[in-house]
Structures are given as structure tokens and as C-alpha cells.
Design an enzyme around this catalytic site. Structure first.
Site, PDB file in Angstrom:
ATOM      1  N   GLU A   1       0.848  -1.214   0.000  1.00 27.39           N
ATOM      2  CA  GLU A   1       0.000   0.000   0.000  1.00 27.39           C
ATOM      3  C   GLU A   1       0.872   1.249   0.000  1.00 27.39           C
ATOM      4  OE1 GLU A   1      -2.225  -1.209   3.392  1.00 27.39           O
ATOM      5  OE2 GLU A   1      -3.342  -2.673   2.191  1.00 27.39           O
TER       6      GLU A   1
ATOM      7  N   GLU B   1       3.612 -10.961   1.183  1.00 24.92           N
ATOM      8  CA  GLU B   1       2.190 -10.626   1.117  1.00 24.92           C
ATOM      9  C   GLU B   1       1.782 -10.461  -0.341  1.00 24.92           C
ATOM     10  OE1 GLU B   1       0.545  -8.521   4.827  1.00 24.92           O
ATOM     11  OE2 GLU B   1       1.610  -7.030   3.674  1.00 24.92           O
TER      12      GLU B   1
ATOM     13  N   GLY C   1      -6.519  -8.092   1.897  1.00 25.74           N
ATOM     14  CA  GLY C   1      -7.855  -7.535   2.072  1.00 25.74           C
ATOM     15  C   GLY C   1      -8.902  -8.086   1.108  1.00 25.74           C
TER      16      GLY C   1
ATOM     17  N   SER D   1      -5.103 -11.718   3.903  1.00 23.50           N
ATOM     18  CA  SER D   1      -6.365 -12.381   4.244  1.00 23.50           C
ATOM     19  C   SER D   1      -6.199 -13.533   5.251  1.00 23.50           C
ATOM     20  CB  SER D   1      -7.083 -12.872   2.991  1.00 23.50           C
ATOM     21  OG  SER D   1      -7.527 -11.760   2.229  1.00 23.50           O
TER      22      SER D   1
HETATM   23  P1  PGA Z   1      -5.223  -8.297   5.434  1.00 31.48           P
HETATM   24  O1  PGA Z   1      -3.988  -7.290   5.359  1.00 31.48           O
HETATM   25  O2  PGA Z   1      -4.927  -9.299   6.517  1.00 31.48           O
HETATM   26  O3  PGA Z   1      -6.395  -7.445   5.769  1.00 31.48           O
HETATM   27  O4  PGA Z   1      -5.339  -8.956   4.103  1.00 31.48           O
HETATM   28  C1  PGA Z   1      -2.672  -7.738   5.528  1.00 31.48           C
HETATM   29  C2  PGA Z   1      -1.682  -6.601   5.357  1.00 31.48           C
HETATM   30  O5  PGA Z   1      -1.863  -5.765   4.454  1.00 31.48           O
HETATM   31  O6  PGA Z   1      -0.703  -6.502   6.110  1.00 31.48           O
END
Ligand code: PGA
Length: 242
Positions: A95, A161, A167, A205
Site C-alpha cells: 500500500e 504478502e 484484504g 487475508s
Molecule cells: P489483510 O492485510 O490481513 O487485511 O489482508 C494484511 C496486510 O496488508 O498486512
């Protein structure tokens, strides 16, 4: 290592409840470090609560700026994070890479600044769905891992990730996670570290329903949890089951 990444969620009251409940409900194991990454404005408040509860929760920051950027309005330095007893910092989260256009140079500079202040770095890597579809995940991750080539890996935990899993509720399969974690560990041997020295945690997730399967996968050394970490009851259960 089980890491709670709250992103831009929560209030001071939520922080208070979370620390109280997690401190009381989890069965702390020294080898399974519990890291709490609240929004930066709550770090010091969280630090005080952790102290008051004599809790073993470690404090992590979601953000950091390079120490070279002294004149950066809104910046947060490694020295400031150390000053308020932060132990960990997330760097390279997808992000931040996309919203802040963070490139390898900026990431390297942040990692170096963090290590200079004895912070432990959770270095996030991961491919998007296009890269995965083209079967180019390993090539893509090798490029992201290049920033570690002149860095002492003792202070680094790698968080794999996949962007398509963050998410989205779409978790990677056990086989895929094992294949990629194995690849990451092997690849880091290029930087003269043995596989055993490299911790790779999985994120994307992670939920109460899938945490046991993920953590029991080969080459998985912990979890980085976003959405499911907000609820202290769910987070505590994930910690205890992992
Ligand atoms: P999430 O996010 O568990 O909501 O998928 C993980 C993260 O971005 O660290």
C-alpha cells in the site's frame, strides 16, 4: 512472530481495549513475538499501556521516513521511533509502495535508517495478480529482494504478502505459500545467510479459519495480519492457535 497491522483503523479507546484484552488472553511464548502496529498517532499511548500492563507485546510502526529527509513535513524518523520504544517497523508494504510511490531507493534508505537505530524491520514483498498470471512471481520477488543485498539480515524479517490476497479474502494455497517462502529463503542465501537465519512471515487475508493451516505450512515463520487483527478476541485466538 504474529504481527497486527491496524492500517488506518481504530481510536484510542480501541487501542486501550485491544492491549488490555490481548495482554490478558494470549498465552505468550518468547519464540512467538507478538507485535502491535497501530496508527502512528497512537504509538506512544500504546507504549504506555503496554508498560502499565507489564505486557510482552512489542510495539511496531507502520511508517518511517529516511533519516536523510530532515526537512520533510510530516516525517517520522527512526530516532523518533526508537525514542518512544518502538521495536519494529513495517517497510515496503504494497500500500505504501503504490500510494507513496515508494521505490527501491527509498526503501533501502528507510531500512538503513531503521537498522542504525536498532529497529527490527519487517520488509514486505509481494506480487500483484498480473505478475502471478504471467508466472513471473519469482523474478519479480528477486528484484524486490535486491534491496537486501548490502544489508545485515539479522535485523530483517521478510513478510511475503501477495497483493491479490491483501484484504481480498482470497488466500494463497498452502502449496503456493510453501513454494514462494522456500524460494525467498533460498534466494536470500545469495546474501550469505543460511536458510535458518531468515524468517519469512505470511500476510494476506489471514483469518481465524485459515491461520492454523498457514502457520503449519513449511517455511512459514509467522503471520502479518491486517483486517482480522482489529478484533482483540479474534487476534488472541489466532495467536494462541498459531
Ligand atoms: P489483510 O492485510 O490481513 O487485511 O489482508 C494484511 C496486510 O496488508 O498486512
Amino acid at each position: 512472530m504474529i504481527i497486527a497491522n491496524w492500517k488506518m483503523n481504530g481510536t484510542s479507546e480501541n487501542v486501550r481495549t485491544w492491549i488490555e484484552q490481548v495482554s490478558n488472553n494470549i498465552d505468550f511464548k518468547p519464540e512467538k513475538v507478538c507485535v502491535f502496529c497501530p496508527p502512528a498517532c497512537y504509538l506512544e499511548f500504546a507504549r504506555d499501556l503496554i508498560r502499565n500492563h507489564k505486557s510482552q507485546i512489542k510495539l511496531g510502526s507502520q511508517i518511517i521516513n529516511s533519516s536523510h529527509d530532515r526537512a520533510l513535513t510530516g516525517g517520522l524518523s527512526a530516532a523518533m521511533l526508537r525514542d518512544i520504544d518502538t521495536d519494529f517497523v513495517l517497510i515496503g508494504h504494497s500500500e505504501q509502495r503504490s500510494h507513496l510511490r515508494e521505490d527501491s531507493r527509498a526503501i533501502t534508505s528507510k531500512i538503513t535508517s531503521a537498522i542504525e537505530e536498532n529497529l527490527r524491520v519487517v520488509f514486505c514483498i509481494g506480487e500483484d495478480s498480473d505478475v502471478k498470471k504471467k508466472n513471473e512471481t519469482q523474478k519479480f520477488l528477486s528484484e524486490q529482494l535486491e534491496v537486501l543485498k548490502n544489508i545485515s539480515l539479522e535485523s530483517i524479517v521478510i513478510a511475503y504478502e501477495p497483493i491479490w490476497a491483501i484484504g481480498s479474502g482470497q488466500v494463497a494455497t498452502r502449496e503456493y505459500i510453501e513454494e514462494i517462502h522456500k524460494f525467498v529463503k533460498n534466494h536470500c542465501q545469495k546474501f550469505h545467510y543460511s536458510e535458518d537465519d531468515i524468517s519469512v512471515v505470511y500476510g494476506g487475508s489471514v483469518k481465524l479459519e485459515n491461520c492454523e493451516e498457514i502457520i503449519s505450512s513449511n517455511f512459514v515463520d509467522g503471520l502479518l495480519i491486517g483486517g482480522a487483527s482489529l478484533d482483540p478476541g479474534i487476534f488472541s485466538s489466532i495467536y494462541n492457535l498459531s
